[in-house]
Design an enzyme around this catalytic site. Structure first.
Site, mmCIF file in Angstrom:
data_model
loop_
_atom_site.group_PDB
_atom_site.id
_atom_site.type_symbol
_atom_site.label_atom_id
_atom_site.label_comp_id
_atom_site.label_asym_id
_atom_site.label_seq_id
_atom_site.Cartn_x
_atom_site.Cartn_y
_atom_site.Cartn_z
ATOM 1 N N LYS A 153 26.149 -4.355 -1.516
ATOM 2 C CA LYS A 153 27.622 -4.306 -1.531
ATOM 3 C C LYS A 153 28.183 -3.668 -0.274
ATOM 4 O O LYS A 153 29.385 -3.486 -0.146
ATOM 5 C CB LYS A 153 28.104 -3.477 -2.740
ATOM 6 C CG LYS A 153 27.648 -4.001 -4.077
ATOM 7 C CD LYS A 153 28.144 -3.060 -5.171
ATOM 8 C CE LYS A 153 27.319 -3.179 -6.430
ATOM 9 N NZ LYS A 153 27.486 -2.035 -7.324
ATOM 10 N N ARG A 181 0.807 -1.238 0.000
ATOM 11 C CA ARG A 181 0.000 0.000 0.000
ATOM 12 C C ARG A 181 0.835 1.281 0.000
ATOM 13 O O ARG A 181 0.616 2.190 -0.804
ATOM 14 C CB ARG A 181 -0.909 0.061 1.247
ATOM 15 C CG ARG A 181 -2.233 -0.578 1.094
ATOM 16 C CD ARG A 181 -2.661 -1.152 2.414
ATOM 17 N NE ARG A 181 -1.735 -2.199 2.771
ATOM 18 C CZ ARG A 181 -1.827 -3.451 2.318
ATOM 19 N NH1 ARG A 181 -2.845 -3.789 1.581
ATOM 20 N NH2 ARG A 181 -0.913 -4.365 2.607
ATOM 21 N N THR A 182 1.752 1.372 0.950
ATOM 22 C CA THR A 182 2.439 2.653 1.141
ATOM 23 C C THR A 182 3.280 2.981 -0.089
ATOM 24 O O THR A 182 3.217 4.086 -0.629
ATOM 25 C CB THR A 182 3.306 2.602 2.410
ATOM 26 O OG1 THR A 182 2.515 2.066 3.468
ATOM 27 C CG2 THR A 182 3.789 3.987 2.794
ATOM 28 N N ARG A 195 11.098 3.955 3.839
ATOM 29 C CA ARG A 195 10.672 2.988 4.863
ATOM 30 C C ARG A 195 11.892 2.162 5.247
ATOM 31 O O ARG A 195 12.663 1.727 4.384
ATOM 32 C CB ARG A 195 9.576 2.060 4.328
ATOM 33 C CG ARG A 195 9.323 0.871 5.267
ATOM 34 C CD ARG A 195 8.140 0.050 4.883
ATOM 35 N NE ARG A 195 6.889 0.763 5.111
ATOM 36 C CZ ARG A 195 5.683 0.203 5.020
ATOM 37 N NH1 ARG A 195 5.578 -1.075 4.693
ATOM 38 N NH2 ARG A 195 4.606 0.914 5.243
ATOM 39 N N HIS A 215 4.528 5.995 11.685
ATOM 40 C CA HIS A 215 4.049 5.800 10.312
ATOM 41 C C HIS A 215 3.098 6.962 10.008
ATOM 42 O O HIS A 215 1.883 6.784 9.893
ATOM 43 C CB HIS A 215 3.341 4.444 10.206
ATOM 44 C CG HIS A 215 3.120 3.939 8.817
ATOM 45 N ND1 HIS A 215 3.227 4.735 7.692
ATOM 46 C CD2 HIS A 215 2.779 2.690 8.363
ATOM 47 C CE1 HIS A 215 2.972 3.994 6.610
ATOM 48 N NE2 HIS A 215 2.692 2.755 7.005
#
Ligand code: CP
Length: 317
Positions: free
Chosen positions: A89, A60-61, A110, A138
């Site tokens: 890396k 969703r986000t 996120r 959030h």
């Protein structure tokens, strides 16, 4: 943060940073954007590049930020899955942010670690929006939750809300609890003891004079509440899988234990994804608002991106 042609929001990292007026302004802007024609919207972020950096899974986000940006005429630049990026890396998080700062105008991030979004904001001169950091915050979810509640209830003030499920690790609950302190709620925290709300957040509620109760059974508040905010027990956040096994499936709502037992106009919200905590047989009832809630992520995230870019000015011209 200033608003209506004067927004200078540098970043949106935590509901701890947002004042009541700022929250309401973002919601108002989202409403205006939603009522705008698709053609007009395409001009708002024309020529801008929004980057999305997701170091944790998301449907969703990530997709709603990207869709929201594209519907405002922006281009989207997405960090490849971590396995295929230079993170693999050994590149540091802050070096990655410095690179993305050079490539784009807004960074949506996120990350599994609490505080990562704030670190990104401290590293970048370009605006950063927190799309969820660990168990911490959030804010875009919270703003769309508030938008949905306001749309359905006509007010954010004096509501009774139950948070049910994973309150310890749930960043959506932490963010929304903080935001609600502006609106004189009564909050019922319903969770098994090992997943109850953290003390520091309860202390904050006490300090702000917010009424709350700690419960283990949602049936003890079901007939009183305006909003039932269900959450998933998040297996991935448990340090010890045995603890998860003790509480998984502890709360399941369905037609049988909700219909006729709650207020007629109670709404059920859930940040999603759900696993088994909301039976599909509730989906077609008038109480089920969780899919509409997710859809509201588009105008709300559009408002957030416009705010951090100071683009509300053009909108209100
Ligand atoms: N609500 C939410 O954050 O969903 P995603 O994890 O799918 O982005």
């Amino acid at each position: 943060m200033k608003f209506k042609g004067e927004i200078v929001v540098e970043n949106i990292i935590s509901m701890n940073d947002m004042k009541k007026k700022e929250i309401l302004d973002i919601l108002e802007l989202a409403r205006k954007i939603e009522n705008c024609s698709e053609e007009k919207k395409l001009k708002f972020l024309h020529g801008k590049i929004i980057s999305t950096l997701f170091f944790e899974p998301s449907t969703r986000t990530k997709m709603s930020f990207e869709s929201a940006a594209m519907r405002l005429g922006a281009n989207v630049l997405s960090l490849p899955p971590v396995e295929q990026s230079s993170v693999k890396k050994g590149e540091s998080f802050t070096d990655t942010i410095k690179m993305v700062e050079a490539y784009s105008d807004v960074i949506v991030v996120r990350h599994p670690f609490d505080g990562a979004a704030r670190l990104a904001a401290e590293t970048s001169k370009k605006p950063v929006i927190n799309a969820g950091d660990g168990s911490n915050q959030h804010p875009s979810q919270t703003l769309l939750d508030l938008y949905t509640i306001l749309e359905e209830k006509g007010t954010l003030e004096n509501l009774k809300i139950a948070f049910v499920g994973d309150l310890k690790y749930g960043r959506t609950v932490h963010s929304l609890t903080k935001a609600l302190t502006h609106f004189n709620p009564t909050i019922y925290f319903v969770a098994p003891q090992i997943l109850q709300m953290s003390d520091y957040l309860l202390e904050d509620l006490k300090k702000n004079g917010i009424k709350y109760e700690i419960l283990e059974d949602f049936r003890n508040c079901l007939d009183k509440i305006d909003v039932f905010y269900m959450t998933r027990i998040q297996k991935e956040r448990f340090p010890d899988v045995e603890d998860y096994e003790k509480v998984k499936g502890i709360y399941v709502i369905n037609r049988e234990n909700i219909v006729g037992k709650c207020k007629d106009d109670m709404i059920i919200l859930h940040p999603l994804p759900r696993v088994d905590e909301i039976d599909k047989n509730l989906d077609n009832t008038k109480y089920a608002l969780y899919f509409k809630q997710a859809k509201n992520g588009i105008p709300v995230r559009q408002a957030m991106m416009m705010a951090v870019l100071g683009k509300d000015k053009e909108f209100f011209l």
